[in-house]
Design a protein around this motif. Structure first.
Motif, short mmCIF file in Angstrom:
data_model
loop_
_atom_site.label_atom_id
_atom_site.label_comp_id
_atom_site.label_asym_id
_atom_site.label_seq_id
_atom_site.Cartn_x
_atom_site.Cartn_y
_atom_site.Cartn_z
N LYS A 139 -4.65 0.45 6.96
CA LYS A 139 -5.24 -0.39 8.00
C LYS A 139 -6.10 0.42 8.95
CE LYS A 139 -0.88 -0.26 10.62
NZ LYS A 139 0.28 -1.08 11.05
N TRP B 48 -9.35 0.09 6.85
CA TRP B 48 -9.82 -1.26 6.59
C TRP B 48 -9.68 -2.22 7.77
CZ3 TRP B 48 -7.08 -1.59 1.21
CH2 TRP B 48 -7.87 -0.96 0.25
N ARG C 97 -9.89 -3.08 -2.97
CA ARG C 97 -8.82 -4.07 -2.99
C ARG C 97 -8.43 -4.47 -4.41
NH1 ARG C 97 -9.43 -6.69 2.55
NH2 ARG C 97 -11.00 -5.36 3.51
N TRP D 224 -2.40 -4.64 2.00
CA TRP D 224 -1.82 -3.32 1.76
C TRP D 224 -2.10 -2.39 2.95
CZ3 TRP D 224 -5.07 -5.36 -2.26
CH2 TRP D 224 -4.36 -6.07 -3.22
N GLY D 225 -2.22 -2.97 4.12
CA GLY D 225 -2.58 -2.19 5.30
C GLY D 225 -1.57 -1.12 5.67
N HIS E 177 -5.01 -6.70 6.21
CA HIS E 177 -5.13 -6.44 4.79
C HIS E 177 -3.75 -6.44 4.15
CE1 HIS E 177 -5.97 -4.30 1.03
NE2 HIS E 177 -7.20 -4.73 1.18
#
Length: 424
Positions: free
Chosen positions: A78, A81, A225, A87-88, A85
């Motif tokens: 995170k 990104w 992603r 998968w942060g 998200h």
């Protein structure tokens, strides 16, 4: 009729002669070992330049300095990104110089390959004359997937170059075009072993007499992603971020960006020389590794044939972080060395994260960056030994000769072991 050196190399590979390449059956599998031809026994491929990129930054100096400072460069995604998200919270490493990966002409991974190649070539002191007929071997598992499956932030691609930007081969053609390399180039996509394979194949081209110099490059930019979604779905991506490959708390890979380049030239001068490059296949599973580790053990025994223990040995294992890899490698090491007599082990993924196809060559280059300064890099203080006990958590001074062994493995059962001799 006559053969060019390159055609002669291909012909040798097809006929499997005992000339300077040898293919032999071993038990249930095959191994491939490249041997120095008798006429070149005094000269071997010598490492003369390195290029590195990871979350430590660009260049050997940034990596050596970062490891010596004990920097922990893996962070929650995170921070790259932003929030929101899926998968942060996954811990990963990314190259901080994001702007340098943006090129209108080249895909992001191709641009990274070029940056790495330029570092190694500059260190080697190669100019147009040396590059003219050099060989180029590039390894990558995912190629330009990042920037193709989804847009690369900040990049304004040229639409007319959409096709080459999506090709694995652009990683090599980009370097060839920009550096003026007219010798043969090859692109390898052998999964997580691709970068280490690139080094071995580069050495093979040199030992076959095809070229006197070769440039090996390996890299991956897996933080998009779509790709992370596949690793997450397979259960291979670490949920808890414990980057201790053989530790009881590890639950998967800490996937990260990274790569390296290694410049090689035939030389009899003291330094770091490639010795053996051996490869085989498990023929076991598209995903997992055989728990007995026998195929990896076969390769380790091959590169250690003739080693009597008088020259100190250091092994840098694949150590991916998955439970299957840990079990298989642990058993392979025990088969070769015994549980209570493991060699000096140095694990680099806990520093860099798992750079997928770039991991093997990146970890090798990180080791060699220290070796050039007369030492071995430390293991991070939190790392566990595969069979219990401690691993060296301090930088170790090198004295005299040393045998270095680096292994890598890929999904689908591809195993690679590379050995190098250090003669300071």
């Amino acid at each position: 009729f006559g053969f060019s050196p390159y055609c002669r190399y291909l012909w040798d590979c097809l006929l499997f002669p005992t000339y300077s390449g040898l293919v032999s059956g071993v038990a249930a599998g095959y191994f491939f070992r490249v041997m120095i031809s008798e006429g070149n026994s005094c000269a071997e491929p010598r490492v003369c330049g390195l290029g590195l990129a990871s979350a430590f930054g660009l260049g050997a100096e940034a990596h050596v300095s970062g490891v010596r400072q004990g920097l922990q460069v893996l962070k929650p995604l995170k921070e790259l990104w932003g929030a929101g998200h899926p998968w942060g919270d996954v811990r990963s490493g990314w190259i901080p110089e994001r702007g340098m990966l943006c090129s209108r002409r080249n895909g992001p991974a191709s641009q990274l390959a070029l940056l790495l190649a330029r570092q190694a070539v500059e260190e080697a002191g190669w100019g147009p004359h040396e590059l003219e007929d050099a060989a180029l071997v590039v390894g990558s598992s995912r190629g330009n997937a990042s920037g193709w499956l989804s847009p690369w932030p900040g990049r304004r691609p040229m639409k007319i170059l959409a096709v080459p930007n999506s090709l694995h081969s652009e990683l090599a053609s980009c370097v060839s075009i920009e550096l003026g390399i007219h010798g043969p180039y090859h692109v390898l996509a052998s999964g997580c072993a691709a970068g280490l394979d690139a080094v071995g194949m580069a050495g093979m081209l040199m030992r076959q007499g095809v070229v006197k110099r070769a440039l090996a490059v390996g890299l991956d930019l897996p933080l998009c992603r779509e790709l992370l979604g596949t690793y997450w779905a397979s259960g291979m991506l670490s949920r808890n971020g414990v980057n201790d490959p053989y530790g009881s708390g590890a639950d998967g890979m800490c996937i990260s960006e990274g790569g390296a380049a290694v410049a090689l030239e035939m030389s009899a001068e003291p330094g770091i020389h490639l010795r053996d490059y051996v490869v085989n296949s498990d023929a076991f599973s598209p995903l997992g590794m055989p728990p007995d580790g026998k195929r990896l053990a076969e390769l380790l025994e091959r590169v250690l044939k003739g080693w009597d223990g008088r020259v100190p040995l250091t092994v840098c294992p694949h150590a991916s972080g998955t439970a299957g890899n840990a079990l298989s490698e642990r058993n392979a090491l025990e088969l070769v060395f015994g549980r209570d007599s493991l060699p000096d082990l140095r694990m680099m993924k806990p520093w860099t994260g798992h750079a997928i196809g770039g991991s093997g060559i990146l970890e090798l280059a990180l080791m060699l960056a220290f070796v050039r300064e007369g030492s071995l890099p430390p293991n991070p203080g939190w790392v566990s030994s595969p069979c219990g006990g401690a691993v060296p958590a301090a930088e170790t001074a090198l004295e005299g000769e040393r045998l270095l062994v680096k292994s890598a493995a890929s999904m689908g059962g591809h195993n690679v072991v590379l050995s190098l001799s250090v003669n300071a």
